[in-house]
Design a protein around this motif. Structure first.
Motif, PDB file in Angstrom:
ATOM      1  N   HIS A   1      22.280  64.215  59.058  1.00  0.00           N
ATOM      2  CA  HIS A   1      21.928  63.290  57.947  1.00  0.00           C
ATOM      3  C   HIS A   1      20.450  63.071  57.515  1.00  0.00           C
ATOM      4  CE1 HIS A   1      26.157  61.330  58.673  1.00  0.00           C
ATOM      5  NE2 HIS A   1      26.094  62.298  57.994  1.00  0.00           N
ATOM      6  N   ASP A   2      20.006  63.145  56.304  1.00  0.00           N
ATOM      7  CA  ASP A   2      18.641  62.929  56.142  1.00  0.00           C
ATOM      8  C   ASP A   2      18.335  61.439  55.961  1.00  0.00           C
ATOM      9  OD1 ASP A   2      16.074  63.903  54.675  1.00  0.00           O
ATOM     10  OD2 ASP A   2      16.770  62.668  53.443  1.00  0.00           O
ATOM     11  N   PHE A   3      17.327  60.926  56.614  1.00  0.00           N
ATOM     12  CA  PHE A   3      17.384  59.532  56.788  1.00  0.00           C
ATOM     13  C   PHE A   3      16.747  58.876  55.227  1.00  0.00           C
ATOM     14  CE2 PHE A   3      15.077  55.509  57.234  1.00  0.00           C
ATOM     15  CZ  PHE A   3      15.591  54.670  58.088  1.00  0.00           C
ATOM     16  N   SER A   4      15.850  59.629  54.368  1.00  0.00           N
ATOM     17  CA  SER A   4      15.513  59.240  53.235  1.00  0.00           C
ATOM     18  C   SER A   4      16.720  59.119  52.224  1.00  0.00           C
ATOM     19  CB  SER A   4      14.440  59.989  52.750  1.00  0.00           C
ATOM     20  OG  SER A   4      14.850  61.216  52.415  1.00  0.00           O
ATOM     21  N   SER A   5      17.625  59.930  52.240  1.00  0.00           N
ATOM     22  CA  SER A   5      18.837  60.005  51.429  1.00  0.00           C
ATOM     23  C   SER A   5      19.832  59.022  51.603  1.00  0.00           C
ATOM     24  CB  SER A   5      19.487  61.497  51.538  1.00  0.00           C
ATOM     25  OG  SER A   5      18.692  62.604  50.956  1.00  0.00           O
ATOM     26  N   TYR A   6      19.893  58.770  53.280  1.00  0.00           N
ATOM     27  CA  TYR A   6      21.071  58.079  53.706  1.00  0.00           C
ATOM     28  C   TYR A   6      20.320  56.462  53.198  1.00  0.00           C
ATOM     29  CZ  TYR A   6      21.417  54.185  57.278  1.00  0.00           C
ATOM     30  OH  TYR A   6      21.539  53.244  57.932  1.00  0.00           O
TER      31      TYR A   6
END
Length: 346
Positions: free
Chosen positions: A331-336
């Protein structure tokens, strides 16, 4: 390849207020967490970020050293005056403060009064989990094993005698101020003569003190967070502290820390992994956590597993486990975080 957060995001600008600092013992670490969040949100074209640092007097100071005020009309004003036309709108808040008043729920209570959505757990869950004693009471009520302990409610001879009895029974104990985070106010004691001093120091920081059995353990951590409406519990990672020192606050966050971390712990059985996952889900749901948490476990040499701590706003420094475990999950943090923000303000 990182999985992008599902759901397309709208094109309108969302005004996000990032609050960090706090003026307490974890002020500097909170700034480093805010640095990470700021870098991640810079990747989102729809987010306009304003960062303020809370000082020891509770004032918000922006990056131009101007004092700002967040008011009930959801606008961020300059404290020096000016008309509302110069105020900035606030749609969403990220309270990136470790310790008081962020993890204690105080700041979240203010945001609830203002009607502003925010990242992280609510006031009640934050308050319960920040206090080491109430955490243990809740974990027991939820049927989740935690380490043996003695609860001291006053700095007097009778309570100190209870601590001495615990030390005699267990051989070595941790003395912990109940409402401090990240190893602040924690002391490892094996010598009866050193116990009174540790108790005095802990009571300076908290009206309640926890005396906990010292165990030889592996320290395991999971990231538990909501992703597209579903609870994700990562496989446990592991923190390996130097054998010659207690994993103190300084050792935990120092850039030159000698502690080693493994994003995925090795050598755990399916039964152990299953118990950790079940206990994490039970804690997240039972304590009514929101958005994110880091849940820490102890694995003893005898194979016993205890839930040690629930961290409602985990550190996000360069050596912190939460963002590493989220990334390892794909999971990509900025997208999350962007998806959570857009969902909250839509």
């Amino acid at each position: 390849m990182n999985k992008q957060a599902p759901n397309s995001t709208p094109s309108q600008t969302i005004h996000v207020l990032l609050i960090c600092g706090g003026g307490g013992s974890e002020h500097d670490v909170s700034l480093r967490t805010a640095d990470f969040i700021q870098r991640e949100l810079a990747k989102s074209p729809t987010v306009q970020l304003t960062r303020v640092t809370m000082d020891g007097d509770g004032r918000f100071v922006d990056e131009n050293d101007q004092v700002r005020e967040l008011r009930s009309d959801k606008l961020l004003y300059s404290a020096s005056g000016g008309n509302s036309g110069s105020a900035q709108p606030v749609d969403y808040v990220i309270p990136a403060i470790h310790g008081y008043p962020g993890e204690t729920g105080d700041l979240q209570s203010q945001l609830e009064i203002l009607g502003l959505p925010y990242f992280g757990c609510g006031p009640e869950a934050s308050k319960v989990c920040f206090n080491k004693i109430t955490t243990k009471l809740w974990l027991t009520a939820l049927g989740i094993d935690n380490t043996p302990y003695q609860f001291l409610c006053a700095d007097n001879a009778d309570e100190a005698a209870k601590a001495q009895d615990a030390l005699k029974q267990w051989g070595s104990v941790f003395v912990k101020a109940s409402n401090q985070g990240s190893s602040v106010g924690c002391y490892k004691v094996s010598d009866p003569e050193a116990l009174d001093g540790a108790l005095r120091e802990a009571f300076k920081l908290s009206p309640y003190v926890l005396v906990e059995k010292c165990l030889k353990v592996r320290e395991l951590e999971v990231a538990a967070y909501l992703y597209d409406g579903e609870l994700v519990v990562t496989p446990p990672g592991e923190v390996c502290a130097p054998e010659d020192t207690f994993y103190s606050y300084e050792e935990k966050y120092a850039e030159a820390s000698r502690a080693r971390t493994h994003v995925v712990a090795e050598g755990l059985s399916d039964a152990q992994l299953g118990w950790i996952r079940e206990a994490s889900k039970r804690a997240f749901v039972g304590l009514q956590l929101k958005d994110l948490s880091r849940i820490d476990f102890f694995l003893t040499d005898d194979g016993e597993i205890y839930l040690n701590e629930v961290n409602t706003f985990p550190g996000m420094t360069s050596i912190s486990m939460f963002p590493k475990m989220l990334q390892n999950q794909g999971h990509d943090f900025s997208s999350y975080l962007g998806a959570l923000i857009h969902s909250a303000v839509s």
